[in-house]
Structure formats: structure tokens, C-alpha cells
Write a protein that holds these residues in place. Structure first.
Motif, PDB file in Angstrom:
ATOM      1  N   VAL A  85      -0.699   3.410   3.890  1.00  0.00           N
ATOM      2  CA  VAL A  85      -0.364   2.523   2.770  1.00  0.00           C
ATOM      3  C   VAL A  85       0.748   3.164   1.949  1.00  0.00           C
ATOM      4  O   VAL A  85       0.522   4.173   1.277  1.00  0.00           O
ATOM      5  CB  VAL A  85      -1.594   2.246   1.881  1.00  0.00           C
ATOM      6  N   PRO A  86       1.969   2.633   2.027  1.00  0.00           N
ATOM      7  CA  PRO A  86       3.052   3.169   1.206  1.00  0.00           C
ATOM      8  C   PRO A  86       2.848   2.737  -0.245  1.00  0.00           C
ATOM      9  O   PRO A  86       2.703   1.548  -0.518  1.00  0.00           O
ATOM     10  CB  PRO A  86       4.318   2.519   1.783  1.00  0.00           C
ATOM     11  N   THR A  87       2.815   3.713  -1.141  1.00  0.00           N
ATOM     12  CA  THR A  87       2.617   3.418  -2.557  1.00  0.00           C
ATOM     13  C   THR A  87       3.135   4.586  -3.384  1.00  0.00           C
ATOM     14  O   THR A  87       2.964   5.754  -2.975  1.00  0.00           O
ATOM     15  CB  THR A  87       1.121   3.199  -2.886  1.00  0.00           C
ATOM     16  N   PRO A  88       3.756   4.298  -4.525  1.00  0.00           N
ATOM     17  CA  PRO A  88       4.213   5.412  -5.355  1.00  0.00           C
ATOM     18  C   PRO A  88       3.050   6.267  -5.863  1.00  0.00           C
ATOM     19  O   PRO A  88       3.259   7.375  -6.349  1.00  0.00           O
ATOM     20  CB  PRO A  88       4.968   4.731  -6.505  1.00  0.00           C
ATOM     21  N   ALA A  89       1.818   5.765  -5.724  1.00  0.00           N
ATOM     22  CA  ALA A  89       0.651   6.550  -6.131  1.00  0.00           C
ATOM     23  C   ALA A  89       0.090   7.403  -4.987  1.00  0.00           C
ATOM     24  O   ALA A  89      -0.961   8.036  -5.134  1.00  0.00           O
ATOM     25  CB  ALA A  89      -0.439   5.607  -6.649  1.00  0.00           C
ATOM     26  N   GLU A 133      -2.542   7.262   2.006  1.00  0.00           N
ATOM     27  CA  GLU A 133      -1.634   6.640   1.036  1.00  0.00           C
ATOM     28  C   GLU A 133      -0.470   7.596   0.841  1.00  0.00           C
ATOM     29  O   GLU A 133      -0.676   8.771   0.550  1.00  0.00           O
ATOM     30  CB  GLU A 133      -2.357   6.374  -0.282  1.00  0.00           C
ATOM     31  N   VAL A 134       0.739   7.075   1.030  1.00  0.00           N
ATOM     32  CA  VAL A 134       1.923   7.927   1.080  1.00  0.00           C
ATOM     33  C   VAL A 134       2.978   7.453   0.096  1.00  0.00           C
ATOM     34  O   VAL A 134       3.261   6.255   0.005  1.00  0.00           O
ATOM     35  CB  VAL A 134       2.530   7.906   2.507  1.00  0.00           C
ATOM     36  N   SER A 135       3.586   8.398  -0.615  1.00  0.00           N
ATOM     37  CA  SER A 135       4.709   8.098  -1.510  1.00  0.00           C
ATOM     38  C   SER A 135       5.970   8.770  -1.003  1.00  0.00           C
ATOM     39  O   SER A 135       5.931   9.908  -0.531  1.00  0.00           O
ATOM     40  CB  SER A 135       4.412   8.603  -2.925  1.00  0.00           C
ATOM     41  N   LEU A 136       7.098   8.077  -1.103  1.00  0.00           N
ATOM     42  CA  LEU A 136       8.376   8.685  -0.721  1.00  0.00           C
ATOM     43  C   LEU A 136       8.976   9.513  -1.832  1.00  0.00           C
ATOM     44  O   LEU A 136       9.931  10.259  -1.618  1.00  0.00           O
ATOM     45  CB  LEU A 136       9.385   7.597  -0.324  1.00  0.00           C
ATOM     46  N   GLY A 137       8.481   9.387  -3.040  1.00  0.00           N
ATOM     47  CA  GLY A 137       9.076  10.145  -4.140  1.00  0.00           C
ATOM     48  C   GLY A 137       8.812   9.454  -5.455  1.00  0.00           C
ATOM     49  O   GLY A 137       8.209   8.387  -5.495  1.00  0.00           O
ATOM     50  N   ASP A 138       9.296  10.070  -6.513  1.00  0.00           N
ATOM     51  CA  ASP A 138       8.963   9.587  -7.850  1.00  0.00           C
ATOM     52  C   ASP A 138       9.951   8.546  -8.350  1.00  0.00           C
ATOM     53  O   ASP A 138      10.748   8.803  -9.257  1.00  0.00           O
ATOM     54  CB  ASP A 138       8.850  10.766  -8.816  1.00  0.00           C
ATOM     55  N   TYR A 139       9.900   7.397  -7.713  1.00  0.00           N
ATOM     56  CA  TYR A 139      10.689   6.237  -8.122  1.00  0.00           C
ATOM     57  C   TYR A 139       9.951   5.027  -7.568  1.00  0.00           C
ATOM     58  O   TYR A 139       9.040   5.183  -6.746  1.00  0.00           O
ATOM     59  CB  TYR A 139      12.114   6.310  -7.565  1.00  0.00           C
ATOM     60  N   VAL A 140      10.326   3.837  -8.018  1.00  0.00           N
ATOM     61  CA  VAL A 140       9.545   2.653  -7.651  1.00  0.00           C
ATOM     62  C   VAL A 140      10.362   1.701  -6.781  1.00  0.00           C
ATOM     63  O   VAL A 140      11.471   1.304  -7.143  1.00  0.00           O
ATOM     64  CB  VAL A 140       9.044   1.922  -8.917  1.00  0.00           C
ATOM     65  N   LEU A 141       9.812   1.351  -5.629  1.00  0.00           N
ATOM     66  CA  LEU A 141      10.386   0.319  -4.766  1.00  0.00           C
ATOM     67  C   LEU A 141       9.626  -0.978  -5.027  1.00  0.00           C
ATOM     68  O   LEU A 141       8.522  -0.958  -5.553  1.00  0.00           O
ATOM     69  CB  LEU A 141      10.249   0.725  -3.298  1.00  0.00           C
ATOM     70  N   ASN A 142      10.192  -2.089  -4.613  1.00  0.00           N
ATOM     71  CA  ASN A 142       9.525  -3.377  -4.867  1.00  0.00           C
ATOM     72  C   ASN A 142       8.329  -3.621  -3.964  1.00  0.00           C
ATOM     73  O   ASN A 142       7.499  -4.467  -4.250  1.00  0.00           O
ATOM     74  CB  ASN A 142      10.515  -4.522  -4.708  1.00  0.00           C
ATOM     75  N   GLY A 143       8.277  -2.888  -2.865  1.00  0.00           N
ATOM     76  CA  GLY A 143       7.166  -3.067  -1.935  1.00  0.00           C
ATOM     77  C   GLY A 143       7.186  -1.957  -0.915  1.00  0.00           C
ATOM     78  O   GLY A 143       8.096  -1.127  -0.907  1.00  0.00           O
ATOM     79  N   GLY A 144       6.196  -1.948  -0.038  1.00  0.00           N
ATOM     80  CA  GLY A 144       6.065  -0.861   0.922  1.00  0.00           C
ATOM     81  C   GLY A 144       6.987  -0.944   2.128  1.00  0.00           C
ATOM     82  O   GLY A 144       7.045   0.009   2.915  1.00  0.00           O
ATOM     83  N   GLU A 145       7.722  -2.052   2.285  1.00  0.00           N
ATOM     84  CA  GLU A 145       8.474  -2.269   3.526  1.00  0.00           C
ATOM     85  C   GLU A 145       9.524  -1.197   3.795  1.00  0.00           C
ATOM     86  O   GLU A 145       9.596  -0.635   4.897  1.00  0.00           O
ATOM     87  CB  GLU A 145       9.116  -3.660   3.518  1.00  0.00           C
ATOM     88  N   VAL A 146      10.372  -0.940   2.807  1.00  0.00           N
ATOM     89  CA  VAL A 146      11.447   0.043   3.005  1.00  0.00           C
ATOM     90  C   VAL A 146      10.856   1.433   3.214  1.00  0.00           C
ATOM     91  O   VAL A 146      11.329   2.211   4.050  1.00  0.00           O
ATOM     92  CB  VAL A 146      12.433   0.000   1.822  1.00  0.00           C
ATOM     93  N   ALA A 147       9.793   1.730   2.506  1.00  0.00           N
ATOM     94  CA  ALA A 147       9.109   3.019   2.683  1.00  0.00           C
ATOM     95  C   ALA A 147       8.536   3.125   4.099  1.00  0.00           C
ATOM     96  O   ALA A 147       8.650   4.171   4.742  1.00  0.00           O
ATOM     97  CB  ALA A 147       8.014   3.182   1.638  1.00  0.00           C
ATOM     98  N   ALA A 148       7.935   2.055   4.584  1.00  0.00           N
ATOM     99  CA  ALA A 148       7.367   2.074   5.939  1.00  0.00           C
ATOM    100  C   ALA A 148       8.459   2.340   6.966  1.00  0.00           C
ATOM    101  O   ALA A 148       8.256   3.118   7.906  1.00  0.00           O
ATOM    102  CB  ALA A 148       6.644   0.754   6.237  1.00  0.00           C
TER     103      ALA A 148
HETATM  104 CL1  6GU Z   1       5.829   4.694  -0.402  1.00  0.00          CL
HETATM  105  N1  6GU Z   1       6.120   2.535  -1.888  1.00  0.00           N
HETATM  106  C1  6GU Z   1       6.608   1.885  -2.948  1.00  0.00           C
HETATM  107  N2  6GU Z   1       6.307   0.605  -3.100  1.00  0.00           N
HETATM  108  N3  6GU Z   1       7.372   2.457  -3.865  1.00  0.00           N
HETATM  109  C2  6GU Z   1       7.647   3.728  -3.682  1.00  0.00           C
HETATM  110  C3  6GU Z   1       7.185   4.463  -2.610  1.00  0.00           C
HETATM  111  C4  6GU Z   1       6.406   3.828  -1.716  1.00  0.00           C
HETATM  112  N4  6GU Z   1       7.636   5.721  -2.699  1.00  0.00           N
HETATM  113  C5  6GU Z   1       8.354   5.757  -3.804  1.00  0.00           C
HETATM  114  N5  6GU Z   1       8.368   4.554  -4.405  1.00  0.00           N
END
Ligand code: 6GU
Length: 240
Positions: A85-89, A133-148
Motif C-alpha cells: 500500500v503506497p502511502t505517505p504514512a 505500507e510504503v512511503s517514497l518520501g516526505d511529500y504528498v502525491l495525489n494517489g498511490g499510482e505514481v509511487a507504485a
Molecule cells: Cl507511497 N503515496 C502517496 N500517495 N503519496 C506519497 C507517497 C506514497 N510517498 C510520498 N508521498
């Protein structure tokens, strides 16, 4: 490896047919299926979201379509599922985690939109499957697609036979994200471009001096850009 992606924007994943991941698909190294979450809705509007209990801004993804999606994926193959689950959390995505995921037989990416997915879906996945649950970094994307997409590229290139030159993986395992240094700068021909010269040492043919220069450059870059990757001792060491 089997990859399933559940999303309300299947078109985001068209680029998986390109480049290295596309080749891995054609070679049969990975088998990818992209699923539209709305296929597991039953109302006329194919609703996937609703207002949050407790109030607040934004919408939350409803649990029922996700539950049906996971049930259907489970039915479709006996391979054990690792749900990503891609999520900033989430926990920070690192090269080490990429290696871990590359060892799994089946990854299921659950791409959330809006303010996120109903927590009971996440809890269900933790109980029924392996959940990350995985985060790409400390910023917010609109959804998990680009992160996936990013996670998939990082994982698929680690699968046996995907990279043309497996030596590049060996070099990387000694570089950033794997507790060492950022990469040194690279140069190719011509020797002078718009008045800028290639560092003389690289033209010298002296392998020992080249190696020394590269390791100095890597260390200096890491000191200035990513001091967090260095131990206190190296970080504070006097420059020579
Ligand atoms: Cl993995 N998902 C979303 N929605 N936002 C993000 C992220 C992931 N990583 C950083 N920002």
C-alpha cells in the motif's frame, strides 16, 4: 514474479509496457495484471469513496470494493500475496526494502486516492496476507499510482536476468540506500564541451588515480548532499 495492481486509474500503468519492465514482461520474468477497482462496485455510479466518519475534509475509499478485489485476486492464483500500500504514512522505501520485495512471489499494489482507504481494509490485509505500507518520501502525491510505478521499477530490475549487466547491481549494493555513498560524477566524450573540460585524471589512463578520485568525489558529494548516510566519524573527518 506476479504483479497485480488495483487502481481507479488503470491508464497510469501503460508505461509498464516500456523499457526494462516491458522487456521483463515480454520475457515472462514478470506477469502483470492491472485491475480497475470499480469492477468490484455494484451501484450505477460505481462508487468507490464516501465521507469520513468523524467529519473532516475529503473522501475515504469505501471498504467493500477493496474486500471483493482481494477475495477475487486470492481466488485467481494460489501464490501467497504481499500487499503493498503506497502511502505517505508508510515505512520509507529503500533499496533494502526493494530487495525484500523482489524475493516475494506475488505483489499486490493497492493504490488509494482521496484521503486514503478505510483502515479496516488495511487491518484485513495485515491479518489475511503479508502487508507492507510504503512511503517514497516526505511529500504528498495525489494517489498511490505514481509511487507504485516507482516501486515496481525498483523491484523488477532486481529480478534475475532483467538487467543486462548484473555487475551494476553489485556496484549499487555498495552505494546509496545500502549504507554507503552517493555515486561519483560521470563523463563521456567529447573531452571539451561548451568550454567545460572532463577532469584530467579521467583521461590519464591511471586506474589507481581514477579510483582514488572517484571515491573522493563520492565522499564529498555524500557529505554535502546526504550527511545522514555517513557515520559521525566520517562526516566530521578532516578533508584531505
Ligand atoms: Cl507511497 N503515496 C502517496 N500517495 N503519496 C506519497 C507517497 C506514497 N510517498 C510520498 N508521498
Amino acid at each position: 514474479m506476479r504483479l497485480d495492481i488495483v487502481t481507479i486509474f488503470p491508464d497510469y500503468f501503460a508505461p509498464l509496457g516500456l523499457s526494462l519492465v516491458g522487456k521483463a514482461i515480454n520475457a515472462g520474468t514478470v506477469d502483470v495484471a492491472v485491475h480497475d477497482l470499480r469492477d468490484w462496485t455494484h451501484d450505477r455510479h460505481r462508487t468507490v469513496d464516501d465521507t469520513p466518519y468523524g467529519g473532516g475534509a475529503g473522501m475515504v475509499m469505501k471498504p467493500e470494493p477493496w474486500g471483493e478485489a482481494f477475495d477475487a485476486l486470492e481466488q485467481a492464483s494460489p501464490l501467497p500475496m504481499t500487499v503493498v500500500v503506497p502511502t505517505p504514512a508508510g515505512r520509507p522505501f529503500t533499496q533494502e526494502l526493494a530487495y525484500g520485495l523482489a524475493g516475494r512471489p506475488r505483489l499486490v499494489f493497492a493504490c488509494g486516492r482521496y484521503e486514503g482507504i478505510d483502515q479496516r481494509v488495511i487491518d484485513h490485509c495485515a491479518d489475511a496476507y503479508e502487508l507492507v505500507e510504503v512511503s517514497l518520501g516526505d511529500y504528498v502525491l495525489n494517489g498511490g499510482e505514481v509511487a507504485a510505478l516507482a516501486i515496481i521499477e525498483a523491484v523488477v530490475r532486481l529480478l534475475p536476468g532483467v538487467l543486462g549487466n548484473p555487475e551494476s547491481l553489485v556496484e549499487e549494493s555498495h552505494s546509496a540506500g545500502h549504507d554507503q555513498l552517493l555515486e561519483y560524477p560521470n563523463y563521456t566524450k567529447p573531452p571539451v564541451w561548451r568550454g567545460r573540460e572532463v577532469p584530467e585524471v579521467l583521461l590519464s589512463g591511471h586506474h589507481g588515480r581514477v579510483a582514488q578520485w572517484r571515491s573522493e568525489q563520492a565522499l564529498e558529494r555524500t557529505r554535502t548532499r546526504r550527511p545522514d548516510l555517513l557515520g559521525d566519524d566520517i562526516r566530521d573527518e578532516k578533508r584531505t
